[in-house]
Design a protein around this motif. Sequence first.
Motif, PDB file in Angstrom:
ATOM      1  N   CYS A 153       0.836  -1.214   0.000  1.00 26.25           N
ATOM      2  CA  CYS A 153       0.000   0.000   0.000  1.00 26.25           C
ATOM      3  C   CYS A 153       0.868   1.260   0.000  1.00 26.25           C
ATOM      4  O   CYS A 153       0.555   2.238  -0.705  1.00 26.25           O
ATOM      5  CB  CYS A 153      -0.936   0.009   1.208  1.00 26.25           C
ATOM      6  SG  CYS A 153      -2.229  -1.230   1.140  1.00 26.25           S
ATOM      7  N   TYR A 156       2.317   1.785  -3.509  1.00 29.90           N
ATOM      8  CA  TYR A 156       1.320   2.351  -4.419  1.00 29.90           C
ATOM      9  C   TYR A 156       1.043   3.816  -4.099  1.00 29.90           C
ATOM     10  O   TYR A 156       0.867   4.628  -4.994  1.00 29.90           O
ATOM     11  CB  TYR A 156       0.014   1.546  -4.368  1.00 29.90           C
ATOM     12  CG  TYR A 156       0.043   0.316  -5.235  1.00 29.90           C
ATOM     13  CD1 TYR A 156       0.172   0.395  -6.606  1.00 29.90           C
ATOM     14  CD2 TYR A 156      -0.074  -0.954  -4.673  1.00 29.90           C
ATOM     15  CE1 TYR A 156       0.202  -0.732  -7.403  1.00 29.90           C
ATOM     16  CE2 TYR A 156      -0.049  -2.093  -5.457  1.00 29.90           C
ATOM     17  CZ  TYR A 156       0.087  -1.965  -6.823  1.00 29.90           C
ATOM     18  OH  TYR A 156       0.121  -3.081  -7.604  1.00 29.90           O
ATOM     19  N   SER A 157       1.011   4.168  -2.828  1.00 33.16           N
ATOM     20  CA  SER A 157       0.687   5.548  -2.469  1.00 33.16           C
ATOM     21  C   SER A 157       1.813   6.515  -2.851  1.00 33.16           C
ATOM     22  O   SER A 157       1.567   7.698  -3.044  1.00 33.16           O
ATOM     23  CB  SER A 157       0.379   5.665  -0.976  1.00 33.16           C
ATOM     24  OG  SER A 157       1.532   5.451  -0.215  1.00 33.16           O
ATOM     25  N   GLY A 159       3.560   6.098  -5.621  1.00 31.23           N
ATOM     26  CA  GLY A 159       3.708   6.014  -7.069  1.00 31.23           C
ATOM     27  C   GLY A 159       4.732   5.002  -7.544  1.00 31.23           C
ATOM     28  O   GLY A 159       5.192   5.076  -8.673  1.00 31.23           O
ATOM     29  N   ASP A 161       4.359   1.913  -8.420  1.00 29.02           N
ATOM     30  CA  ASP A 161       3.449   0.810  -8.773  1.00 29.02           C
ATOM     31  C   ASP A 161       4.203  -0.429  -9.261  1.00 29.02           C
ATOM     32  O   ASP A 161       3.790  -1.552  -8.967  1.00 29.02           O
ATOM     33  CB  ASP A 161       2.470   1.279  -9.860  1.00 29.02           C
ATOM     34  CG  ASP A 161       1.528   2.348  -9.340  1.00 29.02           C
ATOM     35  OD1 ASP A 161       1.632   2.720  -8.164  1.00 29.02           O
ATOM     36  OD2 ASP A 161       0.685   2.804 -10.128  1.00 29.02           O
ATOM     37  N   HIS A 162       5.295  -0.234 -10.002  1.00 32.40           N
ATOM     38  CA  HIS A 162       6.023  -1.390 -10.513  1.00 32.40           C
ATOM     39  C   HIS A 162       6.604  -2.235  -9.381  1.00 32.40           C
ATOM     40  O   HIS A 162       6.646  -3.455  -9.473  1.00 32.40           O
ATOM     41  CB  HIS A 162       7.110  -0.957 -11.483  1.00 32.40           C
ATOM     42  CG  HIS A 162       8.153  -0.062 -10.872  1.00 32.40           C
ATOM     43  ND1 HIS A 162       7.919   1.270 -10.579  1.00 32.40           N
ATOM     44  CD2 HIS A 162       9.421  -0.325 -10.493  1.00 32.40           C
ATOM     45  CE1 HIS A 162       9.005   1.788 -10.037  1.00 32.40           C
ATOM     46  NE2 HIS A 162       9.934   0.846  -9.969  1.00 32.40           N
ATOM     47  N   GLY A 164       5.239  -2.266  -6.280  1.00 34.88           N
ATOM     48  CA  GLY A 164       4.080  -2.780  -5.579  1.00 34.88           C
ATOM     49  C   GLY A 164       3.522  -4.029  -6.230  1.00 34.88           C
ATOM     50  O   GLY A 164       3.036  -4.929  -5.546  1.00 34.88           O
ATOM     51  N   GLU A 165       3.590  -4.091  -7.549  1.00 31.13           N
ATOM     52  CA  GLU A 165       3.095  -5.276  -8.252  1.00 31.13           C
ATOM     53  C   GLU A 165       3.943  -6.500  -7.963  1.00 31.13           C
ATOM     54  O   GLU A 165       3.446  -7.615  -7.907  1.00 31.13           O
ATOM     55  CB  GLU A 165       3.074  -5.002  -9.758  1.00 31.13           C
ATOM     56  CG  GLU A 165       2.012  -4.001 -10.160  1.00 31.13           C
ATOM     57  CD  GLU A 165       2.097  -3.609 -11.626  1.00 31.13           C
ATOM     58  OE1 GLU A 165       2.966  -4.172 -12.356  1.00 31.13           O
ATOM     59  OE2 GLU A 165       1.328  -2.759 -12.039  1.00 31.13           O
TER      60      GLU A 165
END
Length: 166
Positions: A153, A156-157, A159, A161-162, A164-165
């Motif tokens: 989380c 993702y917060s 930015g 995302d790569h 986080g995935e």
Amino acid sequence: PVLDTEDAWLSVEGPVSIVELALEQKRIHYPLVEHQFVLCTVLYAVMRLSLKGVKPLSLFDSKGKNAFFKDLTSIQLLPSGDMDPNVLSIRQQFLLKVVSAAVQTLCSSQKDKEVSEEEYFPFEKGKNWPTLAADLAQYLQISEDLVRRHYVCELYSYGMDHLGEE
């Protein structure tokens, strides 16, 4: 253990050998050493990540606090499986703070200077603070999944995302 020596060495005089000194030492109580390790890791995380308002001894119950001041060779009563819910809540908040601070530090350093984590933490190559927090969760009786979910989380917060995935 039995140490066989040659006859020539039996008549030698001088200081006691290091092997004999080591064998005379009392054995340490390993769970007590692990308990000390948890405290050292908590203190290092507080210092390295500049966490404010953390009281490290509040993460331990009375048995745990008393065990810190005992000899490592003594067998101490360490915290059992049943923990006070308030202590568990404080532990959980601490681990989530560690993860948040680590992600914030990493993201701000990468945005400002475009440097990697190894360059920002030069003496800690290979040290992944969120993974360390998840490992520490096992010792502190907190769910590792909770820490890992919070890490995702946070990524993702910010930015990332790569990451986080992954």
